[in-house]
Design an enzyme around this catalytic site. Structure first.
Site, mmCIF file in Angstrom:
data_model
loop_
_atom_site.group_PDB
_atom_site.id
_atom_site.type_symbol
_atom_site.label_atom_id
_atom_site.label_comp_id
_atom_site.label_asym_id
_atom_site.label_seq_id
_atom_site.Cartn_x
_atom_site.Cartn_y
_atom_site.Cartn_z
ATOM 1 N N ASN A 66 0.868 -1.166 0.000
ATOM 2 C CA ASN A 66 0.000 0.000 0.000
ATOM 3 C C ASN A 66 0.916 1.229 0.000
ATOM 4 O OD1 ASN A 66 -1.891 1.955 0.434
ATOM 5 N ND2 ASN A 66 -2.916 0.897 2.123
ATOM 6 N N ARG A 92 -2.464 -1.921 -3.687
ATOM 7 C CA ARG A 92 -3.678 -1.110 -3.606
ATOM 8 C C ARG A 92 -3.528 0.071 -4.564
ATOM 9 N NH1 ARG A 92 -5.288 3.310 0.728
ATOM 10 N NH2 ARG A 92 -7.418 3.639 0.055
ATOM 11 N N HIS A 148 -13.042 3.831 -0.782
ATOM 12 C CA HIS A 148 -13.033 2.892 0.356
ATOM 13 C C HIS A 148 -13.572 1.518 -0.046
ATOM 14 C CE1 HIS A 148 -13.450 6.457 3.424
ATOM 15 N NE2 HIS A 148 -12.177 6.141 3.246
ATOM 16 N N GLY A 159 -13.743 6.560 9.343
ATOM 17 C CA GLY A 159 -12.367 6.789 9.777
ATOM 18 C C GLY A 159 -12.100 8.283 9.694
ATOM 19 N N GLY A 174 -11.367 9.665 6.811
ATOM 20 C CA GLY A 174 -12.304 9.770 5.700
ATOM 21 C C GLY A 174 -13.497 8.894 6.056
ATOM 22 N N ARG A 195 -12.614 16.916 6.092
ATOM 23 C CA ARG A 195 -13.263 17.163 4.793
ATOM 24 C C ARG A 195 -14.725 17.504 5.006
ATOM 25 N NH1 ARG A 195 -11.762 11.710 1.978
ATOM 26 N NH2 ARG A 195 -9.768 11.561 3.022
ATOM 27 N N MET A 217 -12.139 12.412 16.338
ATOM 28 C CA MET A 217 -13.419 12.232 17.031
ATOM 29 C C MET A 217 -13.245 12.068 18.537
ATOM 30 S SD MET A 217 -16.621 12.201 16.950
ATOM 31 C CE MET A 217 -17.482 11.909 15.426
ATOM 32 N N ARG A 218 -12.129 11.455 18.962
ATOM 33 C CA ARG A 218 -11.918 11.284 20.408
ATOM 34 C C ARG A 218 -11.904 12.623 21.129
ATOM 35 N NH1 ARG A 218 -7.164 7.155 19.074
ATOM 36 N NH2 ARG A 218 -7.065 8.679 17.412
ATOM 37 N N GLY A 277 -11.861 3.478 12.174
ATOM 38 C CA GLY A 277 -11.478 4.049 13.476
ATOM 39 C C GLY A 277 -12.640 4.440 14.379
ATOM 40 N N GLU A 306 -15.442 1.396 14.695
ATOM 41 C CA GLU A 306 -15.049 0.222 15.478
ATOM 42 C C GLU A 306 -14.856 0.548 16.954
ATOM 43 O OE1 GLU A 306 -11.559 -1.618 13.641
ATOM 44 O OE2 GLU A 306 -12.460 -1.251 11.678
ATOM 45 N N GLU A 351 -8.725 -4.175 4.875
ATOM 46 C CA GLU A 351 -8.520 -3.873 3.452
ATOM 47 C C GLU A 351 -7.453 -4.793 2.852
ATOM 48 O OE1 GLU A 351 -8.143 0.156 4.758
ATOM 49 O OE2 GLU A 351 -9.551 0.833 3.235
HETATM 50 P P1 ADP Z 1 -7.995 6.435 8.310
HETATM 51 O O1 ADP Z 1 -9.267 6.914 7.716
HETATM 52 O O2 ADP Z 1 -6.904 7.449 8.305
HETATM 53 O O3 ADP Z 1 -7.567 5.063 7.841
HETATM 54 P P2 ADP Z 1 -8.879 5.204 10.794
HETATM 55 O O4 ADP Z 1 -9.896 4.327 10.179
HETATM 56 O O5 ADP Z 1 -7.774 4.568 11.544
HETATM 57 O O6 ADP Z 1 -8.289 6.286 9.839
HETATM 58 O O7 ADP Z 1 -9.668 6.182 11.795
HETATM 59 C C1 ADP Z 1 -8.959 7.171 12.488
HETATM 60 C C2 ADP Z 1 -9.921 7.962 13.333
HETATM 61 O O8 ADP Z 1 -10.634 7.092 14.202
HETATM 62 C C3 ADP Z 1 -9.220 8.931 14.261
HETATM 63 O O9 ADP Z 1 -8.997 10.172 13.663
HETATM 64 C C4 ADP Z 1 -10.200 9.079 15.387
HETATM 65 O O10 ADP Z 1 -11.039 10.176 15.117
HETATM 66 C C5 ADP Z 1 -11.063 7.843 15.319
HETATM 67 N N1 ADP Z 1 -10.982 7.026 16.533
HETATM 68 C C6 ADP Z 1 -10.058 6.099 16.858
HETATM 69 N N2 ADP Z 1 -10.326 5.586 18.079
HETATM 70 C C7 ADP Z 1 -11.444 6.210 18.519
HETATM 71 C C8 ADP Z 1 -12.235 6.138 19.716
HETATM 72 N N3 ADP Z 1 -11.935 5.302 20.692
HETATM 73 N N4 ADP Z 1 -13.312 6.952 19.806
HETATM 74 C C9 ADP Z 1 -13.625 7.792 18.814
HETATM 75 N N5 ADP Z 1 -12.934 7.910 17.674
HETATM 76 C C10 ADP Z 1 -11.855 7.131 17.532
#
Ligand code: ADP
Length: 414
Positions: free
Chosen positions: A7, A90, A179, A207, A209, A238, A281-282, A327, A330, A380
């Site tokens: 990737n 990818r 995606h 995530g 995105g 975005r 988001m955290r 992210g 999950e 992925e």
């Molecule tokens: P990408 O789209 O870059 O592949 P990911 O799928 O890993 O990213 O998602 C990343 C995002 O997931 C982080 O920016 C964060 O906002 C979110 N995230 C990760 N863990 C948590 C959590 N425990 N609670 C809320 N949001 C989370």
């Protein structure tokens, strides 16, 4: 069959090596040039991560080093490069042409290059990765697996923008969707989890995105991302969908350049633009109780996501399963609960206790809920492995490949 997954981004190169017949991860890692000092990370399942501080300047140097580590590095998982049956890459944009994985030839590379016009950040990086790997593994078949391919099944009604004919037919402007590797993995995994009862799925990949897709009997029939990954729901930085009149207004009246507009929509909008705090988001969830801007960011994010899930449900004529992945999807029970708060009318009833304690992959719908709510860890890399393996086998296997042969490497389950 051993398959190496690559990737390549503009500033990163990630790899994972699989025993593909059993979908066993043998090794993984990569290099990210945005992190200083630059390190090559090498992971073997069940062992501590190995980090080497290295000054590898480009993809080709990194590819050479990865090849050497796979073959001769510490606990090398490949005794011999003859063991490697294929490399799956990818590639973000396959345009209208690439509806499935293809063997990489000079002609395919040219076509991926031509599609750079539609994915200026991503396709050139994929090509760089492909060339680098080709140079160090010249005799191994290379396969391109496209992020857009899963969405090429969209019917014309979902694919077509209401724009002048020239734009649609000559300029190639229509909904491509992105995606796809994640949506494809989740569609298959959800079907396994739900069996016969899971023919209509809404998949929310949340995530940095984010995109939502509608899948019927494994076939994607709609998706929220469009001509570019800017479309659809609110994302980390975005904007998601927007009245196109806004763009005309800021260009005409506020003197923004095209570059400023591009930067604002891709890097200063979404959760970051709304909250003024973070795209993560955290952080938004932490600040929302006390900060009105963070609260608004969360409210807009949820509102638009619920709207989009509702639109996909209407397209499907009902929902058998709603999938949360990536992210946010999950990891955030709070986001899932806020989204599901208003979805009972679609037959999606959340078990709040199961949601709070969920460890993916899990079904977090209430007992008796007509539609199920699933949390799935997206993979992925596995879509790339499956597609690459399918293509190689459909071509009769590689020259030396004997299907199901014994692995000579140390294999461990992840
Ligand atoms: P990408 O789209 O870059 O592949 P990911 O799928 O890993 O990213 O998602 C990343 C995002 O997931 C982080 O920016 C964060 O906002 C979110 N995230 C990760 N863990 C948590 C959590 N425990 N609670 C809320 N949001 C989370």
């Amino acid at each position: 069959m051993k398959i190496l997954v690559c990737n390549s981004g503009s500033s990163s190169l990630k790899f994972s090596l699989f025993e593909a017949d059993q979908e066993l991860l043998l090794a993984g890692g990569g290099i990210d040039w945005t992190i200083r000092p630059t390190r090559l990370v090498f992971r073997l399942p069940g062992q501590p991560e190995i980090r080497e501080e290295l000054h590898l300047r480009e993809h080709s140097e990194a590819a050479e080093r990865i090849r050497a580590d796979l073959q001769a590095g510490p606990s090398a998982p490949l005794h011999d490069l003859e063991d490697l049956d294929a490399v799956g890459h990818r590639v973000v944009h396959g345009g209208r042409r690439f509806t499935t994985a293809v063997r990489i030839t000079p002609e395919v590379q040219r076509a991926i290059g031509e599609l750079s016009e539609l994915a200026p950040l991503h396709n050139p990086a994929s090509l760089e990765g492909i060339s680098a790997v080709e140079r160090v593994l010249p005799s191994v078949p290379q396969v391109a697996v496209f992020d857009t391919a899963f969405h090429t099944t969209l019917p014309a009604s979902a694919q077509t923008y209401a724009l002048p004919r020239t734009w649609r037919t000559e300029w190639g402007i229509h909904r491509y969707g992105f995606h796809g590797l994640s949506h494809a993995y989740c569609a298959k995994r959800a079907a396994e989890m739900l069996g016969q009862s899971g023919s209509r799925l809404v998949i929310a990949h949340l995530g940095n995105g984010a995109s939502v897709s509608a899948v019927r009997d494994g076939i994607c029939i709609d998706t929220s991302m469009g001509f570019t990954p800017l479309d659809g729901v609110v994302m980390g930085a975005r904007s998601g969908s927007l009245d196109p009149g806004v763009l005309l207004y800021v260009l005409r009246r506020k003197g923004l350049t095209i570059e400023q507009l591009n930067h604002a929509l891709n890097h200063e909008s979404g959760l970051l633009g709304l909250s003024g705090i973070s795209s993560d988001m955290r952080q938004i969830l932490k600040e929302a109780p006390s900060n009105p801007d963070a609260r608004l960011a969360l409210e807009v994010y949820i509102h638009r996501l619920v709207q989009t899930i509702g639109a996909m449900a209407a397209t499907l004529g009902g929902v058998d399963g709603l999938v949360f992945t990536a992210g946010v999807g999950e990891n955030s029970a709070q986001v899932r609960e806020l989204v599901c708060a208003n979805l009972d009318h679609l037959g999606l009833e959340l078990n709040t206790t199961a949601n709070a304690h969920c460890k993916p992959d899990a079904d977090i719908a209430r007992h008796g809920s007509p539609g199920r709510i699933l949390v799935i860890s997206t993979r992925e890399d596995l879509t790339i492995v499956r597609e690459t393996r399918r293509l190689i086998l459909s071509e009769g296997g590689t020259k030396d490949h004997v299907p199901q042969r014994q692995s000579t490497a140390t294999t461990r389950t992840v």
